[in-house]
Design a protein around this motif. Structure first.
Motif, PDB file in Angstrom:
ATOM      1  N   THR A 124      68.143  68.579  49.040  1.00 18.28           N
ATOM      2  CA  THR A 124      67.976  67.728  50.333  1.00 18.28           C
ATOM      3  C   THR A 124      66.760  67.003  50.462  1.00 18.28           C
ATOM      4  O   THR A 124      66.524  65.832  50.786  1.00 18.28           O
ATOM      5  N   MET A 125      65.565  67.600  49.758  1.00 17.20           N
ATOM      6  CA  MET A 125      64.219  66.841  49.483  1.00 17.20           C
ATOM      7  C   MET A 125      64.423  65.536  48.665  1.00 17.20           C
ATOM      8  O   MET A 125      63.765  64.826  48.833  1.00 17.20           O
ATOM      9  N   ALA A 126      65.339  65.754  47.664  1.00 21.78           N
ATOM     10  CA  ALA A 126      65.524  64.552  46.996  1.00 21.78           C
ATOM     11  C   ALA A 126      66.220  63.353  47.797  1.00 21.78           C
ATOM     12  O   ALA A 126      65.809  62.343  47.445  1.00 21.78           O
ATOM     13  N   ALA A 127      66.975  63.893  48.495  1.00 26.12           N
ATOM     14  CA  ALA A 127      67.628  62.730  49.454  1.00 26.12           C
ATOM     15  C   ALA A 127      66.835  62.119  50.512  1.00 26.12           C
ATOM     16  O   ALA A 127      66.777  61.045  50.709  1.00 26.12           O
ATOM     17  N   VAL A 128      65.976  63.183  50.811  1.00 27.09           N
ATOM     18  CA  VAL A 128      64.956  62.598  51.798  1.00 27.09           C
ATOM     19  C   VAL A 128      63.787  61.697  51.267  1.00 27.09           C
ATOM     20  O   VAL A 128      63.722  60.517  51.763  1.00 27.09           O
ATOM     21  N   TYR A 129      63.333  62.148  50.082  1.00 24.64           N
ATOM     22  CA  TYR A 129      62.345  61.096  49.639  1.00 24.64           C
ATOM     23  C   TYR A 129      62.886  59.852  49.038  1.00 24.64           C
ATOM     24  O   TYR A 129      62.143  58.822  49.016  1.00 24.64           O
ATOM     25  N   SER A 130      64.085  59.749  48.753  1.00 22.68           N
ATOM     26  CA  SER A 130      64.675  58.472  48.317  1.00 22.68           C
ATOM     27  C   SER A 130      65.573  57.496  49.470  1.00 22.68           C
ATOM     28  O   SER A 130      65.762  56.480  49.123  1.00 22.68           O
ATOM     29  N   THR A 131      65.783  58.126  50.632  1.00 26.57           N
ATOM     30  CA  THR A 131      66.242  57.449  51.501  1.00 26.57           C
ATOM     31  C   THR A 131      65.218  56.959  52.731  1.00 26.57           C
ATOM     32  O   THR A 131      65.514  55.964  53.272  1.00 26.57           O
ATOM     33  N   ILE A 132      64.098  57.799  52.971  1.00 25.05           N
ATOM     34  CA  ILE A 132      63.063  57.574  54.138  1.00 25.05           C
ATOM     35  C   ILE A 132      62.568  56.201  53.802  1.00 25.05           C
ATOM     36  O   ILE A 132      62.205  55.803  52.467  1.00 25.05           O
ATOM     37  N   ASN A 133      62.255  55.392  54.766  1.00 20.13           N
ATOM     38  CA  ASN A 133      61.721  53.882  54.622  1.00 20.13           C
ATOM     39  C   ASN A 133      60.048  54.142  54.232  1.00 20.13           C
ATOM     40  O   ASN A 133      59.391  53.160  53.631  1.00 20.13           O
ATOM     41  N   HIS A 134      59.378  55.411  54.645  1.00 22.02           N
ATOM     42  CA  HIS A 134      57.830  55.583  54.391  1.00 22.02           C
ATOM     43  C   HIS A 134      57.719  57.082  54.501  1.00 22.02           C
ATOM     44  O   HIS A 134      58.630  57.794  55.058  1.00 22.02           O
ATOM     45  N   PHE A 140      71.715  58.702  54.504  1.00 18.53           N
ATOM     46  CA  PHE A 140      72.814  59.392  53.615  1.00 18.53           C
ATOM     47  C   PHE A 140      72.568  59.093  52.278  1.00 18.53           C
ATOM     48  O   PHE A 140      72.138  58.211  51.837  1.00 18.53           O
ATOM     49  N   ALA A 141      72.902  60.342  51.334  1.00 13.12           N
ATOM     50  CA  ALA A 141      72.772  60.083  49.862  1.00 13.12           C
ATOM     51  C   ALA A 141      74.049  60.821  49.353  1.00 13.12           C
ATOM     52  O   ALA A 141      74.624  61.600  49.940  1.00 13.12           O
ATOM     53  N   GLY A 142      74.384  60.359  48.058  1.00 13.59           N
ATOM     54  CA  GLY A 142      75.584  60.906  47.429  1.00 13.59           C
ATOM     55  C   GLY A 142      76.594  59.868  47.337  1.00 13.59           C
ATOM     56  O   GLY A 142      76.761  58.920  47.907  1.00 13.59           O
ATOM     57  N   SER A 143      77.653  60.010  46.192  1.00 14.03           N
ATOM     58  CA  SER A 143      78.640  59.132  46.280  1.00 14.03           C
ATOM     59  C   SER A 143      79.681  58.826  46.969  1.00 14.03           C
ATOM     60  O   SER A 143      79.975  57.972  47.481  1.00 14.03           O
ATOM     61  N   ILE A 144      79.882  60.144  47.543  1.00 11.67           N
ATOM     62  CA  ILE A 144      80.866  60.197  48.651  1.00 11.67           C
ATOM     63  C   ILE A 144      80.316  59.397  49.836  1.00 11.67           C
ATOM     64  O   ILE A 144      81.064  58.521  50.736  1.00 11.67           O
ATOM     65  N   ALA A 145      79.151  59.485  50.301  1.00 11.92           N
ATOM     66  CA  ALA A 145      78.600  58.790  51.469  1.00 11.92           C
ATOM     67  C   ALA A 145      78.756  57.385  51.008  1.00 11.92           C
ATOM     68  O   ALA A 145      78.849  56.143  51.691  1.00 11.92           O
ATOM     69  N   TYR A 146      78.366  56.942  50.044  1.00 14.73           N
ATOM     70  CA  TYR A 146      77.979  55.722  49.424  1.00 14.73           C
ATOM     71  C   TYR A 146      79.162  54.982  49.497  1.00 14.73           C
ATOM     72  O   TYR A 146      79.205  53.667  49.968  1.00 14.73           O
ATOM     73  N   PHE A 189      71.848  54.289  52.832  1.00 16.43           N
ATOM     74  CA  PHE A 189      72.798  55.008  51.971  1.00 16.43           C
ATOM     75  C   PHE A 189      72.131  54.740  50.367  1.00 16.43           C
ATOM     76  O   PHE A 189      72.049  53.660  50.183  1.00 16.43           O
ATOM     77  N   GLU A 190      71.978  55.757  49.936  1.00 14.10           N
ATOM     78  CA  GLU A 190      71.566  55.904  48.525  1.00 14.10           C
ATOM     79  C   GLU A 190      72.454  56.729  47.617  1.00 14.10           C
ATOM     80  O   GLU A 190      72.750  57.804  48.085  1.00 14.10           O
ATOM     81  N   ARG A 191      73.149  55.906  46.608  1.00 14.23           N
ATOM     82  CA  ARG A 191      74.061  56.784  45.996  1.00 14.23           C
ATOM     83  C   ARG A 191      73.396  57.611  44.806  1.00 14.23           C
ATOM     84  O   ARG A 191      73.871  58.788  44.822  1.00 14.23           O
ATOM     85  N   ARG A 192      72.378  57.189  44.399  1.00  8.85           N
ATOM     86  CA  ARG A 192      71.772  58.092  43.318  1.00  8.85           C
ATOM     87  C   ARG A 192      70.036  58.168  43.669  1.00  8.85           C
ATOM     88  O   ARG A 192      69.390  57.303  43.639  1.00  8.85           O
ATOM     89  N   PRO A 193      69.746  59.305  44.046  1.00 11.21           N
ATOM     90  CA  PRO A 193      68.253  59.443  44.901  1.00 11.21           C
ATOM     91  C   PRO A 193      67.365  59.409  43.567  1.00 11.21           C
ATOM     92  O   PRO A 193      66.232  59.113  43.989  1.00 11.21           O
ATOM     93  N   ILE A 194      67.864  59.553  42.271  1.00 11.03           N
ATOM     94  CA  ILE A 194      66.885  59.717  41.228  1.00 11.03           C
ATOM     95  C   ILE A 194      65.637  58.570  41.233  1.00 11.03           C
ATOM     96  O   ILE A 194      64.602  58.780  40.731  1.00 11.03           O
ATOM     97  N   GLU A 195      66.138  57.265  41.503  1.00  3.73           N
ATOM     98  CA  GLU A 195      65.247  56.019  41.232  1.00  3.73           C
ATOM     99  C   GLU A 195      64.028  56.293  42.746  1.00  3.73           C
ATOM    100  O   GLU A 195      63.079  55.833  42.128  1.00  3.73           O
ATOM    101  N   GLY A 196      64.494  56.279  43.439  1.00  2.00           N
ATOM    102  CA  GLY A 196      63.396  56.614  44.555  1.00  2.00           C
ATOM    103  C   GLY A 196      62.497  57.754  44.219  1.00  2.00           C
ATOM    104  O   GLY A 196      61.401  57.845  44.712  1.00  2.00           O
ATOM    105  N   LEU A 197      62.717  58.709  43.630  1.00  7.43           N
ATOM    106  CA  LEU A 197      62.032  60.131  43.202  1.00  7.43           C
ATOM    107  C   LEU A 197      61.026  59.518  42.098  1.00  7.43           C
ATOM    108  O   LEU A 197      59.746  59.950  42.436  1.00  7.43           O
ATOM    109  N   VAL A 198      61.300  58.962  41.280  1.00  7.00           N
ATOM    110  CA  VAL A 198      60.221  58.176  40.341  1.00  7.00           C
ATOM    111  C   VAL A 198      59.199  57.520  41.089  1.00  7.00           C
ATOM    112  O   VAL A 198      58.129  58.086  40.884  1.00  7.00           O
ATOM    113  N   LYS A 199      59.369  56.637  42.045  1.00  5.16           N
ATOM    114  CA  LYS A 199      58.243  56.264  42.785  1.00  5.16           C
ATOM    115  C   LYS A 199      57.450  56.925  43.715  1.00  5.16           C
ATOM    116  O   LYS A 199      56.140  57.023  43.473  1.00  5.16           O
ATOM    117  N   PHE A 200      58.096  57.997  44.219  1.00  2.00           N
ATOM    118  CA  PHE A 200      57.494  58.902  44.932  1.00  2.00           C
ATOM    119  C   PHE A 200      56.661  59.865  44.145  1.00  2.00           C
ATOM    120  O   PHE A 200      55.329  60.090  44.696  1.00  2.00           O
TER     121      PHE A 200
END
Length: 287
Positions: free
Chosen positions: A98-108, A244-250, A270-281
């Motif tokens: 869930t924290m991966a989903a948070v960091y990759s979808t929030i705007n700031h 929302f994160a994940g392929s079903i949501a996307y 909506f983020e299909r794969r959270p990992i790109e956002g995690l790199v930046k974070f």
């Protein structure tokens, strides 16, 4: 070398970057590493089976692991123990997916939002800008996981066997998959990762969305998820969006937005794969 890992029950993505976020290796994919399903021995075997991870393990200084099944202390400790045995020189941090989903979808970084995962499994939490709040404890795919891939896979198989599918859909479904009863039971009851096996059937929905049966199936599953998960945060929903994160949501964005309008909440990112956002974070946090 910093390893950032996003693991579901089906698959696990690894990205190796330096402190500036520059990717050092091609993206690595292993099977999913869910400690609620796999023993520590199997977790370790899955990681060590990958030659790239094994050959570069001495260069790894940090591992940030986000995974399904890591929402409990026991799950976190199991994964952390395995990672420490493999990456001997690294700082290890394990968080729930869930924290991966948070960091990759929030705007700031300090944005408050309700954040949902709809992938192989499902989950929903409220992030207040600092901390995560979860009001439903997961009991796993058999009892929960509404609107997840494994939920839809189970519904499709049930509808096929109970003769609830339209004839044309039933024919297409039986053509695409091995629906022999013994084969299905073997994969569900005798093989590892039965939730991932069930989730594989969900792809069928997105290849056949021209069917009214399929659209109804998707929306009914989403309504159930909203009722049981998102509506745990009725007060928060008055002021924050639902990401929302994940392929079903996307791939269900249209249906989710329709249900949101019906049930009175605002959809966000909506983020299909959270990992790109995690790199930046994470690279920003190391500077």
């Amino acid at each position: 070398m910093i390893l950032i890992v996003d693991s579901g029950s089906t698959k696990c993505d690894w990205i190796a970057v330096d402190k500036d976020g520059k990717q050092l290796l091609d993206k690595i994919r292993t099977k999913g590493l869910n400690p609620e399903i796999l023993t520590e021995k199997k977790l370790k075997k899955t990681i060590k089976k990958n030659e790239v991870l094994t050959n570069n393990r001495s260069d790894v200084t940090h591992v940030y692991f986000y995974g399904a099944g890591c929402g409990t202390d026991r799950g976190k400790e199991s994964v952390a123990t395995v990672l420490k045995e493999i990456f001997l020189n690294a700082f290890i941090k394990v968080e729930e997916d869930t924290m991966a989903a948070v960091y990759s979808t929030i705007n700031h970084e300090k944005e408050a939002a309700v954040v949902c995962i709809l992938g192989t499994g499902s989950n929903c939490s409220y992030y207040d800008g600092k901390q995560l709040h979860q009001r439903v404890q997961s009991l796993g795919y058999i009892l929960m996981d509404d609107a997840a891939g494994n939920y839809f896979g189970k519904q499709l198989i049930r509808d096929y066997y109970f003769n609830h599918m339209p004839t044309d859909v039933k024919l297409a479904f039986s053509t695409k998959y091995n629906l022999d009863a013994d084969y299905i039971k073997y994969n569900i009851y005798k093989q590892p990762n039965p939730n991932a096996y069930l989730a594989n059937f969900a792809e069928f929905m997105f290849l056949n969305k021209d069917s009214e049966y399929i659209r109804t199936l998707i929306k009914d599953g989403i309504r159930l998820f909203v009722k049981n998960y998102i509506m745990q945060y009725k007060e928060e929903l008055k002021t924050v969006p639902v990401h929302f994160a994940g392929s079903i949501a996307y791939f269900s964005q249209g249906e989710i937005k329709e249900v949101a309008q019906e049930m009175g909440f605002t959809t966000g990112n909506f983020e299909r794969r959270p990992i790109e956002g995690l790199v930046k974070f994470h690279t920003n946090s190391l500077k």
